[in-house]
Design a protein around this motif. Structure first.
Motif, PDB file in Angstrom:
ATOM      1  N   SER A 196       0.816  -1.219   0.000  1.00 30.77           N
ATOM      2  CA  SER A 196       0.000   0.000   0.000  1.00 30.77           C
ATOM      3  C   SER A 196       0.846   1.265   0.000  1.00 30.77           C
ATOM      4  N   SER A 248       3.371   1.892  -1.711  1.00 28.92           N
ATOM      5  CA  SER A 248       3.800   2.248  -3.062  1.00 28.92           C
ATOM      6  C   SER A 248       2.759   3.086  -3.797  1.00 28.92           C
ATOM      7  N   ALA A 249       1.532   3.125  -3.262  1.00 29.91           N
ATOM      8  CA  ALA A 249       0.484   3.953  -3.865  1.00 29.91           C
ATOM      9  C   ALA A 249       0.341   5.288  -3.150  1.00 29.91           C
ATOM     10  N   ILE A 285       3.996   3.160  -7.664  1.00 32.93           N
ATOM     11  CA  ILE A 285       2.666   2.950  -8.238  1.00 32.93           C
ATOM     12  C   ILE A 285       1.897   4.260  -8.332  1.00 32.93           C
ATOM     13  N   THR A 340      -1.425  -2.120 -12.421  1.00 29.14           N
ATOM     14  CA  THR A 340      -0.791  -2.024 -11.111  1.00 29.14           C
ATOM     15  C   THR A 340      -1.668  -2.694 -10.059  1.00 29.14           C
ATOM     16  N   ASP A 356      -1.682  -2.551  -5.757  1.00 34.20           N
ATOM     17  CA  ASP A 356      -1.010  -1.951  -4.597  1.00 34.20           C
ATOM     18  C   ASP A 356      -1.221  -2.732  -3.301  1.00 34.20           C
TER      19      ASP A 356
END
Length: 318
Positions: A246, A248-249, A255, A269, A271
């Motif tokens: 998560s 990375s979002a 993301i 993608t 996440d």
């Protein structure tokens, strides 16, 4: 006549009355304040306990859902990638567990995992761009084309993608001299390491993003470089999915950056790839990629849903 003694007694009586009033008043006030504070403390403790109970119940529910996904995931993904092959691409700071679990799940889905390529931090260093550009130009195979006005990392992405993935079924599963030269050249430069046989040209790619966003100066450039690689992998093969946790979002994450770029139109993608259900979603996203369907999945900003809806049909692999 009122004498001095009378005045003195009166004054003393007045002060005694005042003192007594103050004592009685402060005692009453103190008791009232104490009672109020005690009630508020009891209510706060009760509310906190209720919150803990709710959190515990939610955690039990989440654990149950993840156990469900973990136990049934091999059956859910069975044959969804039959006849395909997958290469795993690890970015600096990616979670090791997620990569191993995704590799096993891809095998359960019927795909062969050619190997893993690990991108080293050196490749993303700003002072390496000229060298990266020169190396990519030198190693470029005849069938690899650079985008117009390509950056150093767009060139590197195209060259690496040409060595790792293919759309050609006849080329899949086979290594060639040009691809081997690319991988060896990037290894010798200290830009990548590898395990398995990633040069066998997979049809699909999974790029696992960093668990923690690049916060240092130039972090945005690092994301751009990795997005170039993901886009090149997607263009050269049958589909690419970028997966991460998560974080990375969130702002600064790979993301999040990809979903805010043109690559969103072609690269899927996920996440929540650090969860069993998120790993199933990654397989479903790969299956959709083979049919030309791109999606953004998970719970973070920019996600269109937790998973593809409708989900691709089991046994249909594009």
């Amino acid at each position: 006549m009122i004498d001095f003694r009378y005045h003195l007694v009166s004054i003393v009586a007045i002060f005694l009355a005042l003192a007594l009033g103050i004592v009685l008043g402060s005692t009453t006030l103190s008791n009232s304040v104490s009672d109020t504070l005690r009630q508020q403390a009891n209510q706060a403790a009760k509310t906190a306990q209720q919150a803990r109970d709710q959190q515990r119940q939610l955690q039990h529910r989440v654990n149950g859902q993840e156990q469900f996904a973990n136990v049934l995931s091999p059956q859910i993904v069975q044959n969804r990638l039959k006849g395909q092959s997958v290469v795993m691409v690890e970015t600096p700071g990616a979670g090791e567990d997620s990569i191993e679990q995704l590799s096993e799940l891809a095998k359960n889905a019927g795909a062969a995992v050619t190997g893993r390529v690990t991108i080293q931090k050196k490749l993303l260093d700003d002072d390496q761009q000229t060298t990266v550009d020169e190396l990519a130009t030198q190693l470029k195979a005849d069938d690899v084309e650079f985008p117009d006005n390509a950056s150093a990392y767009a060139k590197a992405g195209a060259v690496l993608a040409g060595a790792l993935v293919t759309k050609d079924a006849a080329k899949s599963g086979r290594e060639d001299a040009a691809g081997g030269a690319v991988l060896n050249g990037f290894k010798e430069a200290g830009y990548i390491t590898s395990s398995g046989k990633p040069g066998q040209h997979a049809t699909l790619a999974v790029l696992v993003s960093p668990a923690t966003p690049y916060a240092h100066e130039g972090g945005g450039g690092d994301n751009d470089a990795l997005i170039s690689l993901a886009s090149a992998l997607d263009a050269a093969g049958r589909g690419t999915v970028v997966g991460g946790p998560s974080t990375s979002a969130q702002e600064g994450g790979l993301i999040a950056a990809l979903r805010d770029s043109d690559a969103e139109e072609s690269v899927s993608t996920v996440d929540v790839v650090d969860t069993p259900s998120g790993q199933v979603v990654t397989i479903l996203a790969l299956q959709n990629e083979m049919s030309g369907k791109t999606g953004q999945y998970g719970t973070g900003a920019g996600a269109g849903g937790y998973l593809p809806s409708p989900a691709p049909t089991a046994g249909k692999n594009g």
